[in-house]
Scaffold this motif. Sequence first.
Motif, PDB file in Angstrom:
ATOM      1  N   ILE A  15       0.838  -1.205   0.000  1.00  0.00           N
ATOM      2  CA  ILE A  15       0.000   0.000   0.000  1.00  0.00           C
ATOM      3  C   ILE A  15       0.873   1.255   0.000  1.00  0.00           C
ATOM      4  CG2 ILE A  15      -1.625   1.365   1.383  1.00  0.00           C
ATOM      5  CD1 ILE A  15      -2.898  -1.253   2.274  1.00  0.00           C
ATOM      6  N   THR A  16       1.911   1.237   0.823  1.00  0.00           N
ATOM      7  CA  THR A  16       2.821   2.386   0.886  1.00  0.00           C
ATOM      8  C   THR A  16       3.485   2.620  -0.462  1.00  0.00           C
ATOM      9  OG1 THR A  16       3.280   1.968   3.230  1.00  0.00           O
ATOM     10  CG2 THR A  16       4.859   3.316   2.028  1.00  0.00           C
ATOM     11  N   PHE A  17       3.908   1.559  -1.113  1.00  0.00           N
ATOM     12  CA  PHE A  17       4.593   1.686  -2.398  1.00  0.00           C
ATOM     13  C   PHE A  17       3.638   2.190  -3.482  1.00  0.00           C
ATOM     14  CE2 PHE A  17       6.374   0.095  -6.385  1.00  0.00           C
ATOM     15  CZ  PHE A  17       7.707   0.466  -6.262  1.00  0.00           C
ATOM     16  N   ILE A  18       2.437   1.636  -3.541  1.00  0.00           N
ATOM     17  CA  ILE A  18       1.480   1.986  -4.590  1.00  0.00           C
ATOM     18  C   ILE A  18       1.042   3.445  -4.493  1.00  0.00           C
ATOM     19  CG2 ILE A  18      -0.867   1.570  -5.441  1.00  0.00           C
ATOM     20  CD1 ILE A  18      -0.471  -1.377  -4.840  1.00  0.00           C
ATOM     21  N   PHE A  19       0.775   3.906  -3.275  1.00  0.00           N
ATOM     22  CA  PHE A  19       0.293   5.271  -3.108  1.00  0.00           C
ATOM     23  C   PHE A  19       1.439   6.273  -2.937  1.00  0.00           C
ATOM     24  CE2 PHE A  19      -3.429   2.785  -1.869  1.00  0.00           C
ATOM     25  CZ  PHE A  19      -4.441   3.453  -2.549  1.00  0.00           C
ATOM     26  N   GLY A  20       2.499   5.853  -2.285  1.00  0.00           N
ATOM     27  CA  GLY A  20       3.575   6.790  -2.003  1.00  0.00           C
ATOM     28  C   GLY A  20       4.429   7.137  -3.203  1.00  0.00           C
ATOM     29  N   LEU A  55      13.814   7.650  -2.064  1.00  0.00           N
ATOM     30  CA  LEU A  55      14.888   6.699  -1.803  1.00  0.00           C
ATOM     31  C   LEU A  55      14.382   5.550  -0.945  1.00  0.00           C
ATOM     32  CD1 LEU A  55      17.906   6.041  -2.097  1.00  0.00           C
ATOM     33  CD2 LEU A  55      18.315   7.386  -0.024  1.00  0.00           C
ATOM     34  N   PHE A  56      13.583   5.874   0.049  1.00  0.00           N
ATOM     35  CA  PHE A  56      12.975   4.852   0.893  1.00  0.00           C
ATOM     36  C   PHE A  56      12.096   3.921   0.060  1.00  0.00           C
ATOM     37  CE2 PHE A  56       9.281   3.380   3.239  1.00  0.00           C
ATOM     38  CZ  PHE A  56       9.821   2.815   4.371  1.00  0.00           C
ATOM     39  N   LEU A  57      11.290   4.486  -0.838  1.00  0.00           N
ATOM     40  CA  LEU A  57      10.369   3.687  -1.647  1.00  0.00           C
ATOM     41  C   LEU A  57      11.115   2.796  -2.646  1.00  0.00           C
ATOM     42  CD1 LEU A  57       7.717   6.481  -2.246  1.00  0.00           C
ATOM     43  CD2 LEU A  57       7.319   4.344  -1.005  1.00  0.00           C
ATOM     44  N   THR A 256       4.795   1.321  11.314  1.00  0.00           N
ATOM     45  CA  THR A 256       4.011   2.562  11.210  1.00  0.00           C
ATOM     46  C   THR A 256       4.802   3.680  10.535  1.00  0.00           C
ATOM     47  OG1 THR A 256       4.707   3.344  13.407  1.00  0.00           O
ATOM     48  CG2 THR A 256       2.744   1.952  13.300  1.00  0.00           C
ATOM     49  N   SER A 257       6.127   3.626  10.682  1.00  0.00           N
ATOM     50  CA  SER A 257       6.952   4.677  10.075  1.00  0.00           C
ATOM     51  C   SER A 257       6.953   4.601   8.557  1.00  0.00           C
ATOM     52  CB  SER A 257       8.381   4.600  10.607  1.00  0.00           C
ATOM     53  OG  SER A 257       9.007   3.396  10.193  1.00  0.00           O
ATOM     54  N   THR A 258       6.660   3.425   7.998  1.00  0.00           N
ATOM     55  CA  THR A 258       6.631   3.315   6.543  1.00  0.00           C
ATOM     56  C   THR A 258       5.488   4.128   5.945  1.00  0.00           C
ATOM     57  OG1 THR A 258       5.212   1.335   6.556  1.00  0.00           O
ATOM     58  CG2 THR A 258       7.578   0.994   6.708  1.00  0.00           C
ATOM     59  N   LEU A 259       4.434   4.356   6.721  1.00  0.00           N
ATOM     60  CA  LEU A 259       3.295   5.133   6.234  1.00  0.00           C
ATOM     61  C   LEU A 259       3.642   6.599   6.063  1.00  0.00           C
ATOM     62  CD1 LEU A 259       0.487   3.554   8.446  1.00  0.00           C
ATOM     63  CD2 LEU A 259       1.009   3.032   6.055  1.00  0.00           C
ATOM     64  N   LEU A 263       1.905   9.976   3.915  1.00  0.00           N
ATOM     65  CA  LEU A 263       1.353  11.158   4.576  1.00  0.00           C
ATOM     66  C   LEU A 263       2.103  12.438   4.213  1.00  0.00           C
ATOM     67  CD1 LEU A 263       0.643   9.721   8.149  1.00  0.00           C
ATOM     68  CD2 LEU A 263      -0.987  10.116   6.299  1.00  0.00           C
ATOM     69  N   ASP A 264       3.379  12.324   3.886  1.00  0.00           N
ATOM     70  CA  ASP A 264       4.163  13.514   3.540  1.00  0.00           C
ATOM     71  C   ASP A 264       3.546  14.320   2.393  1.00  0.00           C
ATOM     72  OD1 ASP A 264       6.008  13.371   5.525  1.00  0.00           O
ATOM     73  OD2 ASP A 264       7.573  12.412   4.336  1.00  0.00           O
ATOM     74  N   PRO A 265       3.016  13.682   1.324  1.00  0.00           N
ATOM     75  CA  PRO A 265       2.398  14.478   0.256  1.00  0.00           C
ATOM     76  C   PRO A 265       1.288  15.405   0.724  1.00  0.00           C
ATOM     77  CG  PRO A 265       2.794  12.256  -0.536  1.00  0.00           C
ATOM     78  CD  PRO A 265       3.121  12.258   0.929  1.00  0.00           C
ATOM     79  N   PHE A 266       0.559  15.044   1.780  1.00  0.00           N
ATOM     80  CA  PHE A 266      -0.450  15.941   2.329  1.00  0.00           C
ATOM     81  C   PHE A 266       0.206  17.190   2.916  1.00  0.00           C
ATOM     82  CE2 PHE A 266      -2.636  11.844   2.375  1.00  0.00           C
ATOM     83  CZ  PHE A 266      -3.853  12.190   1.808  1.00  0.00           C
ATOM     84  N   ILE A 267       1.352  16.982   3.568  1.00  0.00           N
ATOM     85  CA  ILE A 267       2.097  18.122   4.101  1.00  0.00           C
ATOM     86  C   ILE A 267       2.615  18.983   2.955  1.00  0.00           C
ATOM     87  CG2 ILE A 267       4.134  18.795   5.440  1.00  0.00           C
ATOM     88  CD1 ILE A 267       3.729  16.294   7.104  1.00  0.00           C
ATOM     89  N   TYR A 268       3.066  18.335   1.870  1.00  0.00           N
ATOM     90  CA  TYR A 268       3.516  19.089   0.704  1.00  0.00           C
ATOM     91  C   TYR A 268       2.393  19.987   0.186  1.00  0.00           C
ATOM     92  CZ  TYR A 268       7.007  15.300   0.518  1.00  0.00           C
ATOM     93  OH  TYR A 268       7.980  14.395   0.816  1.00  0.00           O
ATOM     94  N   TYR A 269       1.184  19.453   0.146  1.00  0.00           N
ATOM     95  CA  TYR A 269       0.045  20.195  -0.401  1.00  0.00           C
ATOM     96  C   TYR A 269      -0.211  21.461   0.421  1.00  0.00           C
ATOM     97  CZ  TYR A 269      -4.605  21.241  -2.211  1.00  0.00           C
ATOM     98  OH  TYR A 269      -5.689  21.872  -2.777  1.00  0.00           O
ATOM     99  N   PHE A 270      -0.131  21.348   1.739  1.00  0.00           N
ATOM    100  CA  PHE A 270      -0.373  22.504   2.590  1.00  0.00           C
ATOM    101  C   PHE A 270       0.834  23.438   2.639  1.00  0.00           C
ATOM    102  CE2 PHE A 270      -3.451  19.490   4.581  1.00  0.00           C
ATOM    103  CZ  PHE A 270      -4.594  20.257   4.373  1.00  0.00           C
TER     104      PHE A 270
END
Length: 321
Positions: A15-20, A55-57, A256-259, A263-270
């Motif tokens: 899920i993290t890979f597909i969306f992130g 890099l993580f992904l 949980t840290s992989t998520l 979530l970072d893209p939401f922070i990018y948006y704001f």
Amino acid sequence: MFDKENMLFLVVYIITFIFGLPANIFALYAFVKKVQQKATPVDVLLIGLTVSDLLFLVFLPIRMKEAIDHMEWNMPYFLCPLTGIIFYGTIYNSSLYLTAISVERYFGVAFPIKYKLNRKPLHAVVGSVVIWTISLAQCSIVFIMHYSDDKHNSSHVHCYEDFCDDQLKVLLPFRLQQFVLLFCVPLLICCFCYINFIRILYQLPNINPRRRYRAIGLAFGTMVVFLVCFGPYNISHLIGHITNESPKWRNYAVLTSTLNTCLDPFIYYFSSSALRGTFTQILNRFSSKLQCPSCSVYQRNTAQTLELEERTQSTNDNLDM
């Protein structure tokens, strides 16, 4: 045959890979485009954070393979510490980058004139180098533990999980200082900066309400990442030091840290008007092809909002989120 634990890890990784991955690629495109036009310190910081997430992904499929193999390490020996330093290093990269962004936002509203005159993208570049240096230096413990007792490590089939007593004497205190310096301190700085950031915005009479809402969204998103994504992993350091062992549930805390990369893209948006603008352009093109009435309404409203932001940009440059 998968058990529930291995299936959980694999599902979260997928899920993290597909969306992130697509979200961060899109964000990187928007930030690079913005920097080519006019670079600001926050743009440089956001690019650094996005590169760290990507890099993580890129290395995440290796973790998927580990989950498929029932958490046993059946890959080349050198990939274990390499994956570990990337896996854990990007966690601290994210926390430090989010802290730097919070400080940048706070200075922008607390000292608008002085900060605007002195802020330079080069400062953010230097900050990024410092962040990467600290993260990689802190995670060098993975290499130290991996090669400190080859005989012990080679007798186990798990990667960076089983430690002898001599290794724990070094590892547990090191993790404790990571908990204090790379989690508690950044969290306190972020809380201070965003509380005052929002307070100052609400005291300014002529600020667009949308900016206030984005400030709240930025602060809320950052706190969610710290507490939900980074919290369990770092708390495991504290518990491990108290119990004098590496907690058995630590793998779930790391999970949980992989998520974070989702979530970072939401922070990018704001955080970035450039990302919002690029997103709107793509949405406009897509909606025009579909000829969707509701999308067209959103397109007109968004265009009006962006036009208003452009008018006020020159007088509110430090508040650009």
